[in-house]
Design a protein around this motif. Structure first.
Motif, PDB file in Angstrom:
ATOM      1  N   GLU A  58      31.176 135.476  12.941  1.00  0.00           N
ATOM      2  CA  GLU A  58      31.818 135.242  14.739  1.00  0.00           C
ATOM      3  C   GLU A  58      30.557 135.964  15.500  1.00  0.00           C
ATOM      4  O   GLU A  58      29.610 136.782  15.476  1.00  0.00           O
ATOM      5  CB  GLU A  58      32.477 136.375  15.066  1.00  0.00           C
ATOM      6  N   PRO A  59      30.703 135.309  16.832  1.00  0.00           N
ATOM      7  CA  PRO A  59      29.638 135.844  17.879  1.00  0.00           C
ATOM      8  C   PRO A  59      30.051 137.113  18.497  1.00  0.00           C
ATOM      9  O   PRO A  59      30.837 137.475  18.200  1.00  0.00           O
ATOM     10  CB  PRO A  59      29.176 134.326  19.020  1.00  0.00           C
ATOM     11  N   ALA A  60      29.707 137.970  19.483  1.00  0.00           N
ATOM     12  CA  ALA A  60      29.179 139.298  19.699  1.00  0.00           C
ATOM     13  C   ALA A  60      30.315 138.869  20.741  1.00  0.00           C
ATOM     14  O   ALA A  60      31.294 140.263  20.813  1.00  0.00           O
ATOM     15  CB  ALA A  60      28.379 140.022  20.932  1.00  0.00           C
ATOM     16  N   GLN A  61      30.740 137.844  20.690  1.00  0.00           N
ATOM     17  CA  GLN A  61      32.016 137.410  22.195  1.00  0.00           C
ATOM     18  C   GLN A  61      32.899 136.215  21.616  1.00  0.00           C
ATOM     19  O   GLN A  61      32.252 135.389  21.175  1.00  0.00           O
ATOM     20  CB  GLN A  61      32.273 136.400  23.545  1.00  0.00           C
ATOM     21  N   ILE A  62      34.040 136.531  21.477  1.00  0.00           N
ATOM     22  CA  ILE A  62      34.800 135.231  20.522  1.00  0.00           C
ATOM     23  C   ILE A  62      36.071 135.236  20.954  1.00  0.00           C
ATOM     24  O   ILE A  62      36.682 136.273  22.451  1.00  0.00           O
ATOM     25  CB  ILE A  62      35.674 136.192  19.434  1.00  0.00           C
ATOM     26  N   ALA A  63      35.943 133.477  22.073  1.00  0.00           N
ATOM     27  CA  ALA A  63      36.881 133.374  22.488  1.00  0.00           C
ATOM     28  C   ALA A  63      37.996 132.513  21.771  1.00  0.00           C
ATOM     29  O   ALA A  63      39.648 131.645  22.462  1.00  0.00           O
ATOM     30  CB  ALA A  63      36.368 131.887  23.620  1.00  0.00           C
ATOM     31  N   ALA A  64      37.536 132.139  20.526  1.00  0.00           N
ATOM     32  CA  ALA A  64      38.521 131.329  19.471  1.00  0.00           C
ATOM     33  C   ALA A  64      38.276 131.091  18.440  1.00  0.00           C
ATOM     34  O   ALA A  64      37.202 132.265  18.306  1.00  0.00           O
ATOM     35  CB  ALA A  64      38.800 130.116  20.195  1.00  0.00           C
ATOM     36  N   GLY A  65      39.296 131.217  17.698  1.00  0.00           N
ATOM     37  CA  GLY A  65      38.981 131.483  15.936  1.00  0.00           C
ATOM     38  C   GLY A  65      39.076 129.824  15.620  1.00  0.00           C
ATOM     39  O   GLY A  65      39.331 128.897  16.349  1.00  0.00           O
ATOM     40  N   PRO A  66      39.444 130.207  13.937  1.00  0.00           N
ATOM     41  CA  PRO A  66      39.376 129.284  12.648  1.00  0.00           C
ATOM     42  C   PRO A  66      40.094 128.064  13.850  1.00  0.00           C
ATOM     43  O   PRO A  66      41.486 128.049  13.557  1.00  0.00           O
ATOM     44  CB  PRO A  66      39.702 129.675  11.505  1.00  0.00           C
TER      45      PRO A  66
END
Length: 256
Positions: A58-66
């Motif tokens: 995952e990126p450093a900032q997470i806006a959504a999951g799979p």
């Protein structure tokens, strides 16, 4: 009016539009803080303190999951009347859902029991800064203090700094704030891809319209404690998500 009657009233003025249930406006009532009612027993005992977990993919900032699994995360900014907060937690627990609470440190100072209430319900607990000010506009020293002070509050109350960090008064963190959060022990900054706008008090029907109109598998939905519209909208939102086969889980579970 019982909760069953309230849900029926909400649905009575509703229609199915583009697969989403629209609810009629309703004013829910939060529980008074001085007389906390009994609540269902916790779904599971608290056995571990909240510890941030790194998700290497995952990126450093997470806006959504799979988007491939039928689940999503409802996240709540933790502040406001604790009676309304308990009403929110009660509604999601009755539906068998689990959520993520990003707590403001000053709120935990005023209502310290809310930290354990969140964890005892099986939910994620995270850091939403100490004073809920515009963290992206702060100096490095000020921003570090905001993140660290809230982390210290959570650790004092629970033994760990919490699962997640979310910036205050911003959907996304600046590069500086991302770095400071990582230094404070949070591998990821938690953003969102659905903003309910419940903090504008648009009415329960509009909160539900927004969430159900935009949420899909993998979504991270931004909601707030402290607003009765949110409490009133939640039963129908959760029921409709279930009808669509979407399960509300903690952000940690969403990404696991």
């Amino acid at each position: 009016m019982t909760s069953t009657d309230r849900r029926a009233a909400l649905r009575a003025g509703a229609g199915l539009v583009a697969g989403g249930v629209f609810v009629a406006a309703c004013s829910g009532r939060g529980e008074p803080d001085r007389a906390e009612p009994s609540r269902p027993a916790p779904a599971r005992p608290l056995t571990v303190v909240p510890t941030p977990r790194a998700f290497p993919r995952e990126p450093a900032q997470i806006a959504a999951g799979p988007r491939t699994r039928p689940q999503l995360a409802l996240t709540f900014h933790g502040a406001g009347d604790p009676g309304i907060a308990r009403s929110v937690l009660g509604e999601v627990e009755r539906a068998g859902a689990r959520v993520t609470v990003l707590a403001v440190g000053s709120w935990l100072d005023e209502f310290p029991g809310m930290a354990r209430r969140v964890l005892d319900g099986g939910h994620d607990l995270g850091n939403h800064t100490q004073r809920h000010l515009g963290i992206n506009d702060m100096s490095e020293a000020e921003a570090r203090a905001e993140i660290g002070a809230c982390a210290a509050r959570i650790k004092r109350l629970t033994g760990g700094v919490g699962n997640w960090f979310r910036p205050s008064r911003a959907a996304r963190a600046s590069p500086l704030v991302v770095r400071l959060a990582r230094e404070a022990g949070y591998p990821h900054v938690l953003s969102y891809d659905v903003d309910s706008l419940d903090f504008t008090s648009p009415g329960a029907d509009q909160v539900a319209r927004t969430v159900l109109g935009e949420a899909r598998a993998g979504s991270v939905v931004s909601l707030h404690f402290g607003y009765r519209d949110t409490v009133a909208a939640l039963p129908v939102v959760l029921e409709e998500l279930g009808r669509r086969g979407l399960r509300a889980v903690t952000t940690t579970e969403l990404l696991s």
